[in-house]
Design a protein around this motif. Structure first.
Motif, PDB file in Angstrom:
ATOM      1  N   GLN A 160      48.468  24.196  71.335  1.00  0.00           N
ATOM      2  CA  GLN A 160      47.445  24.827  70.414  1.00  0.00           C
ATOM      3  C   GLN A 160      46.770  26.000  71.110  1.00  0.00           C
ATOM      4  OE1 GLN A 160      47.050  25.213  67.123  1.00  0.00           O
ATOM      5  NE2 GLN A 160      48.776  23.375  66.496  1.00  0.00           N
ATOM      6  N   LEU A 161      46.420  25.784  72.393  1.00  0.00           N
ATOM      7  CA  LEU A 161      45.724  26.493  73.388  1.00  0.00           C
ATOM      8  C   LEU A 161      46.354  27.652  73.766  1.00  0.00           C
ATOM      9  CD1 LEU A 161      42.850  26.983  74.644  1.00  0.00           C
ATOM     10  CD2 LEU A 161      43.633  26.267  76.648  1.00  0.00           C
ATOM     11  N   TRP A 162      47.626  27.362  73.928  1.00  0.00           N
ATOM     12  CA  TRP A 162      48.511  28.477  74.353  1.00  0.00           C
ATOM     13  C   TRP A 162      48.673  29.339  73.148  1.00  0.00           C
ATOM     14  CZ3 TRP A 162      54.405  27.290  75.955  1.00  0.00           C
ATOM     15  CH2 TRP A 162      55.003  28.569  76.423  1.00  0.00           C
ATOM     16  N   VAL A 163      49.027  28.792  71.945  1.00  0.00           N
ATOM     17  CA  VAL A 163      49.245  29.835  70.942  1.00  0.00           C
ATOM     18  C   VAL A 163      48.101  30.613  70.537  1.00  0.00           C
ATOM     19  CG1 VAL A 163      50.108  29.903  68.349  1.00  0.00           C
ATOM     20  CG2 VAL A 163      51.321  28.534  70.103  1.00  0.00           C
ATOM     21  N   ALA A 164      46.872  29.646  70.797  1.00  0.00           N
ATOM     22  CA  ALA A 164      45.642  30.485  70.177  1.00  0.00           C
ATOM     23  C   ALA A 164      45.218  31.425  71.189  1.00  0.00           C
ATOM     24  CB  ALA A 164      44.702  29.248  70.054  1.00  0.00           C
ATOM     25  N   THR A 165      45.601  31.358  72.167  1.00  0.00           N
ATOM     26  CA  THR A 165      44.898  32.484  73.245  1.00  0.00           C
ATOM     27  C   THR A 165      45.947  33.657  73.325  1.00  0.00           C
ATOM     28  OG1 THR A 165      46.133  31.198  75.189  1.00  0.00           O
ATOM     29  CG2 THR A 165      43.586  31.174  75.033  1.00  0.00           C
ATOM     30  N   ILE A 166      47.128  33.409  72.964  1.00  0.00           N
ATOM     31  CA  ILE A 166      47.952  34.640  73.052  1.00  0.00           C
ATOM     32  C   ILE A 166      48.126  35.278  71.659  1.00  0.00           C
ATOM     33  CG2 ILE A 166      49.455  33.771  74.924  1.00  0.00           C
ATOM     34  CD1 ILE A 166      51.591  33.181  72.905  1.00  0.00           C
ATOM     35  N   SER A 167      47.584  34.670  70.568  1.00  0.00           N
ATOM     36  CA  SER A 167      47.582  35.042  69.199  1.00  0.00           C
ATOM     37  C   SER A 167      46.587  36.153  69.031  1.00  0.00           C
ATOM     38  CB  SER A 167      47.805  34.309  68.154  1.00  0.00           C
ATOM     39  OG  SER A 167      48.844  33.214  68.307  1.00  0.00           O
ATOM     40  N   LYS A 168      46.848  37.219  68.347  1.00  0.00           N
ATOM     41  CA  LYS A 168      45.711  38.235  68.016  1.00  0.00           C
ATOM     42  C   LYS A 168      45.108  37.792  66.613  1.00  0.00           C
ATOM     43  CE  LYS A 168      45.147  41.498  71.177  1.00  0.00           C
ATOM     44  NZ  LYS A 168      44.270  40.679  71.903  1.00  0.00           N
ATOM     45  N   ASN A 169      46.167  37.124  65.768  1.00  0.00           N
ATOM     46  CA  ASN A 169      45.726  36.884  64.483  1.00  0.00           C
ATOM     47  C   ASN A 169      45.753  35.272  64.472  1.00  0.00           C
ATOM     48  OD1 ASN A 169      45.588  36.372  61.981  1.00  0.00           O
ATOM     49  ND2 ASN A 169      47.011  37.849  61.518  1.00  0.00           N
ATOM     50  N   GLN A 170      44.529  34.507  64.395  1.00  0.00           N
ATOM     51  CA  GLN A 170      44.228  33.035  64.238  1.00  0.00           C
ATOM     52  C   GLN A 170      45.009  32.688  63.254  1.00  0.00           C
ATOM     53  OE1 GLN A 170      43.296  31.278  66.987  1.00  0.00           O
ATOM     54  NE2 GLN A 170      43.239  33.253  67.793  1.00  0.00           N
ATOM     55  N   ALA A 171      45.555  33.354  62.317  1.00  0.00           N
ATOM     56  CA  ALA A 171      46.425  32.719  61.278  1.00  0.00           C
ATOM     57  C   ALA A 171      47.643  31.861  61.846  1.00  0.00           C
ATOM     58  CB  ALA A 171      46.606  33.590  60.155  1.00  0.00           C
ATOM     59  N   ILE A 172      48.232  32.352  62.837  1.00  0.00           N
ATOM     60  CA  ILE A 172      49.351  31.742  63.435  1.00  0.00           C
ATOM     61  C   ILE A 172      49.154  30.531  63.976  1.00  0.00           C
ATOM     62  CG2 ILE A 172      51.321  32.111  65.039  1.00  0.00           C
ATOM     63  CD1 ILE A 172      50.529  35.405  64.801  1.00  0.00           C
ATOM     64  N   PRO A 173      48.247  30.254  64.959  1.00  0.00           N
ATOM     65  CA  PRO A 173      47.882  28.778  65.387  1.00  0.00           C
ATOM     66  C   PRO A 173      47.432  27.807  64.508  1.00  0.00           C
ATOM     67  CG  PRO A 173      46.130  30.693  66.438  1.00  0.00           C
ATOM     68  CD  PRO A 173      47.252  31.314  65.744  1.00  0.00           C
ATOM     69  N   VAL A 174      46.421  28.632  63.585  1.00  0.00           N
ATOM     70  CA  VAL A 174      46.094  27.426  62.477  1.00  0.00           C
ATOM     71  C   VAL A 174      47.385  26.995  61.563  1.00  0.00           C
ATOM     72  CG1 VAL A 174      44.526  27.559  60.338  1.00  0.00           C
ATOM     73  CG2 VAL A 174      43.658  28.563  62.364  1.00  0.00           C
ATOM     74  N   THR A 175      48.094  28.090  61.265  1.00  0.00           N
ATOM     75  CA  THR A 175      49.460  27.514  60.550  1.00  0.00           C
ATOM     76  C   THR A 175      49.796  26.546  61.130  1.00  0.00           C
ATOM     77  OG1 THR A 175      49.785  29.961  59.490  1.00  0.00           O
ATOM     78  CG2 THR A 175      51.646  28.521  59.303  1.00  0.00           C
TER      79      THR A 175
END
Lengths: 236, 303
Positions: A160-175
């Motif tokens: 989750q930390l990986w996806v959250a830090t590289i995503s500009k849009n937080q909808a991706i890690p939240v999904t």
């Protein structure tokens, strides 16, 4: 070297409600059992001779959910703090390595989660005492069900930390996180290799500590992958 | 000469597009370097590479004579920066925002109050940055960049969003830095007038290429006035003047005279009269720096 960064990260989460979340998580898990035992205590006592164990198993139906959900929220919060005004560029332009920037975020979230586990231990123990579950208090089991889910959930944290830090849009890690929570909820139906099943502490071998060890191993692996990827990327 | 910043063949591509190509930037110590170019010329990309935020596709960046690739942390200890829009943590106060950076920079605690006074935010130090105006946020960013008294200050469009009095203050502050602290300043802008009033050196970049890099005086010299003379026979007059040893260019409708003082103008006219030319007009043509800048960047566009 890393301590100033961690201190700075703890300063940044001020007023973000993350400490409140740290308290609400374990409290929520125990509160659900307060309702459960409040309504049908006699019935529940009849289910198993070892009342303490049965109580702990009940607790553990919700612990994985709370942990996975907590991880999703904390990681997303953490990176949104830097995303909000694109403070990444200011942070990385300071004399710090990008590796330690990532490690610091990981450490701060781990600390909050660990503190949650300590609180869970205290709440479960405290409420358990008031229920009158018997004289023999299974301290070891109590510790296991309080702390092992945290270690078993480390791969989810890494991912989750990986996806959250590289995503500009937080909808991706939240999904991804929501899917993870659903997985954690349906843990009994999942194969053992899925990381979302691990916090439930059940496996074919019947030893809870195996999940924790696997968690630490794969947690470190996913953490390293995330860190290398974070380091490799240009800061926009 | 000792260069604080030196880039060699610096190139950055995004896909096929070259945002910066073969850029050679040289900034001597103690200068205020105006980095000038139209929007999208590659200024910010260059600055990001100077700060190690982006990796060059090819070429190298040297700051303080050290290579960025291998000494990033060492170099950044002596660099303060403000890149594009100011970054801040809106839920924290001005003081807490600086504290978050100060911890990492190992700067003494007193510096926070010092820099806050410097950018005149001391009165609002305990207010959340959320409520600040853009100008105040910009000033907070500059305060953060100066926390550790860096040897090199890199400011990307620092006067964006400032009101006129704020711009003047900022200019005075920046001008005082090399004198008082021996700092070298790199300041980017798309407005020449701004650079003109602060910079001692100028680099003009367009389409990712450096098309001019020298002292501001050299640039001003190019801008110097020339005298245009129109006579009955321009070509004959021009030949006659060249034969007399005077510097002149033949334009379409007039002769351009390059002269240094008024006496020379008088002498040239006197000479033309003696040669029997009829003088119709004598006029001064001034090219502003703005014109030169536009011309420089236009030529590139035309290609």
């Amino acid at each position: 070297m890393i301590f100033p960064l961690i201190q700075s990260d703890f300063l940044k989460i001020k007023r973000k409600g993350m400490w409140l979340l740290c308290l609400i998580g374990p409290f929520g898990v125990v509160a659900l059992q307060m309702v459960n035992y409040g309504v049908r205590k006699d019935y529940l006592f009849e289910q198993m001779d070892d009342r303490w164990l049965y109580y702990l198993l009940n607790i553990n139906t919700f612990t994985p959910l709370a942990i996975v959900l907590g991880i999703v929220i904390l990681t997303s919060f953490m990176s949104s703090i830097e995303d909000e005004t694109n403070a990444w560029k200011q942070l990385v332009a300071l004399p710090v390595s990008k590796r330690s920037v990532y490690l610091s975020k990981f450490t701060v979230i781990s600390c909050i989660l660990f503190l949650s586990s300590v609180l869970l231990f205290l709440f479960v123990f405290g409420y358990g005492l008031t229920l009158g579950l018997g004289e023999d208090i299974p301290y070891l089991r109590l510790m296991e069900y309080s702390f092992l889910p945290f270690f078993a959930a480390l791969p989810v944290l890494g991912l989750q930390l990986w996806v959250a830090t590289i995503s500009k849009n937080q909808a991706i890690p939240v999904t991804l996180g929501v899917i993870g929570v659903i997985f954690a909820y349906s843990a009994p139906l999942l194969p053992d290799w899925m990381i979302w099943k691990w916090p439930a502490l059940s496996n074919d071998w019947g030893h809870a500590y195996i999940n924790a060890l696997l968690g630490i191993g794969f947690g470190v692996l996913l953490y390293l992958l995330g860190m290398v990827d974070f380091k490799r990327r240009d800061v926009k | 000469m000792e260069y604080i910043v030196e880039t060699k063949n610096l190139t950055k591509s995004f896909g096929k597009e070259k945002a910066v190509s073969n850029l050679e930037m040289k900034i001597p110590k103690g200068e205020i370097y105006g980095f000038l170019g139209p929007n999208g010329a590659g200024k910010t990309t260059t600055i990001r590479m100077l700060l190690g935020l982006m990796r060059p596709t090819s070429g190298s960046v040297q700051l303080f004579g050290k290579d960025m690739k291998n000494n990033r942390i060492d170099i950044l200890k002596n660099v303060g920066s403000l890149v594009e829009n100011p970054s801040y943590y809106p839920h924290l106060t001005a003081k807490e925002n600086l504290e978050a950076s100060r911890k990492i920079l190992h700067a003494p605690k007193e510096r926070i109050d010092e820099v806050l006074k410097l950018v005149r935010l001391h009165g609002v130090r305990n207010k959340k940055v959320k409520g600040f105006s853009l100008g105040m946020k910009q000033r907070l960013g500059i305060a953060a960049a100066m926390l550790h008294q860096p040897e090199l200050l890199i400011l990307d469009e620092p006067t964006n969003g400032l009101d006129p009095s704020g711009i003047i203050e900022m200019r005075e502050l920046i001008q005082s830095l090399p004198k008082e602290y021996g700092m070298t300043v790199l300041i980017s802008s798309h407005l020449l007038s701004e650079i003109d009033q602060m910079a001692t050196r100028v680099g003009v970049v367009t389409k990712g290429k450096m098309i001019f890099q020298d002292s501001i005086e050299t640039m001003r010299k190019i801008a110097q006035a020339s005298i245009q003379i129109k006579v009955n026979d321009n070509e004959a007059a021009w030949r006659s003047m060249l034969a007399n040893g005077q510097k002149a260019d033949l334009g379409e409708e007039h002769i351009n005279l390059q002269v240094e003082d008024d006496e020379q103008v008088a002498a040239s006219i006197d000479y033309l009269v003696q040669q029997g030319f009829s003088i119709y007009r004598v006029q001064e043509e001034t090219r502003s720096l703005e014109n030169i800048f536009l011309e420089m960047t236009k030529e590139e566009h035309a290609e």
